[in-house]
Design a protein around this motif. Structure first.
Motif, PDB file in Angstrom:
ATOM      1  N   PHE A  24       0.854  -1.198   0.000  1.00 59.08           N
ATOM      2  CA  PHE A  24       0.000   0.000   0.000  1.00 59.08           C
ATOM      3  C   PHE A  24       0.885   1.241   0.000  1.00 59.08           C
ATOM      4  O   PHE A  24       1.843   1.329   0.775  1.00 59.08           O
ATOM      5  CB  PHE A  24      -0.881   0.043   1.261  1.00 59.08           C
ATOM      6  CG  PHE A  24      -2.019  -0.938   1.283  1.00 59.08           C
ATOM      7  CD1 PHE A  24      -2.236  -1.834   0.240  1.00 59.08           C
ATOM      8  CD2 PHE A  24      -2.895  -0.962   2.369  1.00 59.08           C
ATOM      9  CE1 PHE A  24      -3.296  -2.736   0.273  1.00 59.08           C
ATOM     10  CE2 PHE A  24      -3.958  -1.869   2.407  1.00 59.08           C
ATOM     11  CZ  PHE A  24      -4.164  -2.752   1.370  1.00 59.08           C
ATOM     12  N   GLN A  39     -11.288  -0.070   0.905  1.00 55.21           N
ATOM     13  CA  GLN A  39     -11.192  -0.688   2.222  1.00 55.21           C
ATOM     14  C   GLN A  39     -12.110  -1.900   2.338  1.00 55.21           C
ATOM     15  O   GLN A  39     -13.264  -1.860   1.906  1.00 55.21           O
ATOM     16  CB  GLN A  39     -11.571   0.322   3.298  1.00 55.21           C
ATOM     17  CG  GLN A  39     -10.572   0.379   4.407  1.00 55.21           C
ATOM     18  CD  GLN A  39     -10.722   1.631   5.244  1.00 55.21           C
ATOM     19  OE1 GLN A  39     -11.785   2.240   5.265  1.00 55.21           O
ATOM     20  NE2 GLN A  39      -9.673   2.007   5.927  1.00 55.21           N
ATOM     21  N   GLY A  40     -11.586  -2.965   2.889  1.00 53.04           N
ATOM     22  CA  GLY A  40     -12.383  -4.165   3.080  1.00 53.04           C
ATOM     23  C   GLY A  40     -12.398  -5.067   1.863  1.00 53.04           C
ATOM     24  O   GLY A  40     -12.844  -6.203   1.927  1.00 53.04           O
ATOM     25  N   PRO A  43     -15.851  -0.066  -4.189  1.00 53.88           N
ATOM     26  CA  PRO A  43     -14.888  -1.168  -4.241  1.00 53.88           C
ATOM     27  C   PRO A  43     -15.291  -2.274  -5.212  1.00 53.88           C
ATOM     28  O   PRO A  43     -14.444  -2.984  -5.743  1.00 53.88           O
ATOM     29  CB  PRO A  43     -14.859  -1.692  -2.805  1.00 53.88           C
ATOM     30  CG  PRO A  43     -15.245  -0.521  -1.973  1.00 53.88           C
ATOM     31  CD  PRO A  43     -16.223   0.277  -2.806  1.00 53.88           C
ATOM     32  N   ASN A  46       0.578   5.146   0.712  1.00 56.80           N
ATOM     33  CA  ASN A  46      -0.261   6.228   1.232  1.00 56.80           C
ATOM     34  C   ASN A  46       0.472   7.552   1.123  1.00 56.80           C
ATOM     35  O   ASN A  46       1.669   7.629   1.401  1.00 56.80           O
ATOM     36  CB  ASN A  46      -0.599   5.980   2.710  1.00 56.80           C
ATOM     37  CG  ASN A  46      -1.449   4.741   2.901  1.00 56.80           C
ATOM     38  OD1 ASN A  46      -2.332   4.469   2.087  1.00 56.80           O
ATOM     39  ND2 ASN A  46      -1.185   3.995   3.960  1.00 56.80           N
ATOM     40  N   GLU A  74      -4.927  -8.059   3.123  1.00 63.42           N
ATOM     41  CA  GLU A  74      -3.976  -7.442   4.048  1.00 63.42           C
ATOM     42  C   GLU A  74      -2.671  -7.168   3.313  1.00 63.42           C
ATOM     43  O   GLU A  74      -2.162  -8.043   2.598  1.00 63.42           O
ATOM     44  CB  GLU A  74      -3.687  -8.402   5.204  1.00 63.42           C
ATOM     45  CG  GLU A  74      -4.775  -8.448   6.245  1.00 63.42           C
ATOM     46  CD  GLU A  74      -4.916  -7.126   6.971  1.00 63.42           C
ATOM     47  OE1 GLU A  74      -3.937  -6.698   7.610  1.00 63.42           O
ATOM     48  OE2 GLU A  74      -5.998  -6.513   6.862  1.00 63.42           O
ATOM     49  N   PRO A 108      -5.244   3.020  -1.307  1.00 61.72           N
ATOM     50  CA  PRO A 108      -5.885   1.754  -0.932  1.00 61.72           C
ATOM     51  C   PRO A 108      -7.126   1.960  -0.076  1.00 61.72           C
ATOM     52  O   PRO A 108      -8.027   1.112  -0.085  1.00 61.72           O
ATOM     53  CB  PRO A 108      -4.784   1.009  -0.160  1.00 61.72           C
ATOM     54  CG  PRO A 108      -3.877   2.080   0.341  1.00 61.72           C
ATOM     55  CD  PRO A 108      -3.901   3.141  -0.720  1.00 61.72           C
ATOM     56  N   GLU A 109      -7.199   3.085   0.638  1.00 67.20           N
ATOM     57  CA  GLU A 109      -8.361   3.303   1.519  1.00 67.20           C
ATOM     58  C   GLU A 109      -9.669   3.401   0.743  1.00 67.20           C
ATOM     59  O   GLU A 109     -10.746   3.214   1.297  1.00 67.20           O
ATOM     60  CB  GLU A 109      -8.167   4.543   2.403  1.00 67.20           C
ATOM     61  CG  GLU A 109      -8.111   5.865   1.676  1.00 67.20           C
ATOM     62  CD  GLU A 109      -6.691   6.292   1.321  1.00 67.20           C
ATOM     63  OE1 GLU A 109      -5.889   5.429   0.901  1.00 67.20           O
ATOM     64  OE2 GLU A 109      -6.399   7.495   1.444  1.00 67.20           O
ATOM     65  N   LYS A 110      -9.569   3.658  -0.569  1.00 65.33           N
ATOM     66  CA  LYS A 110     -10.772   3.726  -1.404  1.00 65.33           C
ATOM     67  C   LYS A 110     -11.397   2.350  -1.596  1.00 65.33           C
ATOM     68  O   LYS A 110     -12.529   2.241  -2.067  1.00 65.33           O
ATOM     69  CB  LYS A 110     -10.440   4.327  -2.774  1.00 65.33           C
ATOM     70  CG  LYS A 110      -9.859   5.713  -2.713  1.00 65.33           C
ATOM     71  CD  LYS A 110     -10.946   6.759  -2.712  1.00 65.33           C
ATOM     72  CE  LYS A 110     -10.339   8.150  -2.692  1.00 65.33           C
ATOM     73  NZ  LYS A 110     -11.373   9.191  -2.721  1.00 65.33           N
TER      74      LYS A 110
END
Ligand code: ADP
Ligand code: MG
Length: 148
Positions: free
Chosen positions: A32, A114-115, A87, A34, A119, A110-112
């Motif tokens: 990731f 999320q889930g 997502p 950021n 990992e 990557p937060e866009k």
């Protein structure tokens, strides 16, 4: 010292750091990236690809979400999820097939997703320090500066 700040002084050092990431993940992985717009996420990826021998243009795949690179026997997928609205869009472009392979995936924003993303093996935070950048890595890795 554990709390040493890791400073990237310029674009060349960011490219060099990218090369060090390529060395750390010879068998692929999920990384990731950021940092705000212009922090240097794509510059890091460009350096990574150059270190593996890729000569062409490297831009953020802002509209296509992902750009694949095959370099010799390695697959690299560069994601830019800045414009990802949902997502599920990643599902449509076959996201899972990318990270279920033994490719190296580098993901901006990557937060866009999320889930939805697995990992990460490594998280790189890039923070503005005027013209320099501070780097925080989880798990912690030591950057070898001035490689170039
Ligand atoms: P992002 O993908 O994070 O939006 P880019 O890598 O596309 O950012 O752009 C970073 C810009 O910042 C480039 O124009 C690069 O030349 C510039 N820059 C200036 N100083 C640095 C530095 N220390 N590390 C990385 N890039 C830097
Ligand atoms: Mg970018």
């Amino acid at each position: 010292m554990m709390t040493d700040k890791q400073i990237i002084h310029d674009e060349n050092e960011m490219m060099s750091f990218g090369g060090q990431i390529a060395e750390k993940f010879p068998k692929g992985g999920m990384v990731f990236l950021n940092g705000d717009l212009g922090a240097g996420k794509t510059t890091l990826v460009r350096g990574l690809l150059r270190s593996l021998g890729f000569q062409g243009t490297v831009k953020s795949p802002t509209y296509t979400l992902v750009e694949p690179y095959q370099i010799k026997d390695r697959m690299i997928y560069h994601f830019d999820l800045y414009r990802l609205a949902d997502p599920e869009e990643l599902e449509y472009i076959g996201g899972r097939e990318y990270w279920n392979s033994d490719a190296l995936c580098l993901v901006e924003w990557p937060e866009k997703a999320q889930g939805f993303l697995p990992e990460p093996d490594l998280i790189i935070d890039i923070l503005y320090r005027d013209t320099q950048r501070e780097i925080i890595t989880k798990p912690s890795i030591t950057i070898k500066n001035k490689d170039l």
